[in-house]
Design an enzyme around this catalytic site. Structure first.
Site, mmCIF file in Angstrom:
data_model
loop_
_atom_site.group_PDB
_atom_site.id
_atom_site.type_symbol
_atom_site.label_atom_id
_atom_site.label_comp_id
_atom_site.label_asym_id
_atom_site.label_seq_id
_atom_site.Cartn_x
_atom_site.Cartn_y
_atom_site.Cartn_z
ATOM 1 C CG MET A 102 -25.551 10.443 2.118
ATOM 2 S SD MET A 102 -25.996 11.731 3.296
ATOM 3 C CE MET A 102 -24.762 12.977 2.881
ATOM 4 C CG LEU A 117 -26.787 1.692 8.817
ATOM 5 C CD1 LEU A 117 -25.670 2.114 9.769
ATOM 6 C CD2 LEU A 117 -26.302 0.616 7.849
ATOM 7 C CG HIS A 144 -29.332 15.630 10.947
ATOM 8 N ND1 HIS A 144 -29.596 14.986 9.750
ATOM 9 C CD2 HIS A 144 -30.219 16.648 11.027
ATOM 10 C CE1 HIS A 144 -30.610 15.583 9.153
ATOM 11 N NE2 HIS A 144 -31.008 16.604 9.911
HETATM 12 C C1 GAR Z 1 -22.523 16.630 6.349
HETATM 13 O O1 GAR Z 1 -23.065 17.926 6.337
HETATM 14 C C2 GAR Z 1 -23.337 15.717 7.257
HETATM 15 O O2 GAR Z 1 -23.829 16.366 8.386
HETATM 16 C C3 GAR Z 1 -24.459 15.341 6.325
HETATM 17 O O3 GAR Z 1 -23.848 15.152 5.073
HETATM 18 C C4 GAR Z 1 -22.669 15.979 4.973
HETATM 19 C C5 GAR Z 1 -21.495 15.087 4.627
HETATM 20 O O4 GAR Z 1 -20.343 15.842 4.367
HETATM 21 N N1 GAR Z 1 -25.150 14.182 6.802
HETATM 22 C C6 GAR Z 1 -26.471 14.014 6.688
HETATM 23 O O5 GAR Z 1 -27.189 14.786 6.105
HETATM 24 C C7 GAR Z 1 -26.996 12.745 7.328
HETATM 25 N N2 GAR Z 1 -28.430 12.827 7.491
HETATM 26 P P1 GAR Z 1 -18.885 15.234 4.441
HETATM 27 O O6 GAR Z 1 -18.870 13.973 3.576
HETATM 28 O O7 GAR Z 1 -18.025 16.307 3.868
HETATM 29 O O8 GAR Z 1 -18.577 14.931 5.883
#
Ligand code: GAR
Length: 203
Positions: free
Chosen positions: A94, A97, A113
């Site tokens: 999150m 970078l 995403h």
């Molecule tokens: C996922 O839905 C991913 O797409 C999102 O966070 C979640 C992580 O879940 N990423 C973002 O929002 C990045 N901008 P996880 O730790 O269970 O893979």
């Protein structure tokens, strides 16, 4: 010519996308890559347990440990170099970078995403916030995107996308779950394999 690309997966949360990558690798669906390292931006993230269960080496660089972004990024860079990493997969990582990190890493970087870019993306759109915004807007279709990472948050070239229906009674949580199950967990391993294959051809 290389025969496998060393991959580092950068995580920060539950790690279900990491799990999808590990399971796909076990099924032989990422033959051109080797998941060699998992780095967490958050101490104690459950994703680290998933990596350990699969005997994948882990490292933690908790953003809170570092006053400056530069020092946080240096810690990640040194783990990448030690493990000869060529591809970084952001899977629930999150933290944005910097352009300097991207250049210094010498790696291709991809990110998953949970929306159809260019909708509901960019700075501040992460995790459940993305699905809250999609429901608030009232879109009838959302989905997931895997894209290359450049200096613009969620702004790099798109590699793969998959649409998922939004239902009338969805909550951010139910929409998140459906997008993960129907899109993210399928797209991310497929895109990882595709990029590894391309890197091998270029090597
Ligand atoms: C996922 O839905 C991913 O797409 C999102 O966070 C979640 C992580 O879940 N990423 C973002 O929002 C990045 N901008 P996880 O730790 O269970 O893979």
């Amino acid at each position: 010519m290389l025969n496998k690309i060393n991959i580092a997966v950068l995580v920060g949360g539950g790690g279900t996308n990491l799990q999808a990558l590990l399971d796909a690798a076990d099924r032989g669906e990422i033959p051109s890559g080797n998941i060699s390292l998992v780095i967490s931006g958050k101490e104690g993230a459950y994703a680290l347990e998933r990596a350990k269960k699969h005997n994948v080496p882990t490292a933690t660089a908790d953003r809170k440990w570092y006053e400056k972004q530069e020092d946080f990024e240096e810690a990640i860079l040194s783990s990448l170099k030690e493990n000869n990493i060529r591809l970084i997969v952001l899977a629930g990582f999150m933290w944005i970078l910097s352009a300097d990190f991207i250049e210094k890493s010498g790696c291709k970087i991809i990110n998953v995403h949970p929306a159809l870019i260019p909708s509901f993306c960019g700075k501040g759109f992460y995790g459940l916030k993305v699905h809250e915004a999609a429901l608030e807007y009232g879109v009838k279709v959302s989905g997931a995107t895997v894209h290359f990472v450049n200096e613009i948050p969620d702004g790099g070239q798109i590699i793969m996308q998959k649409a998922v229906d939004v239902l009338d009674d969805d909550t951010p949580e139910t929409l998140q779950k459906r997008i993960m199950e129907q899109a993210e967990w399928k797209l991310l391993p497929a895109a990882t394999q595709k990029v590894c294959e391309e890197l091998i051809k270029e090597s």
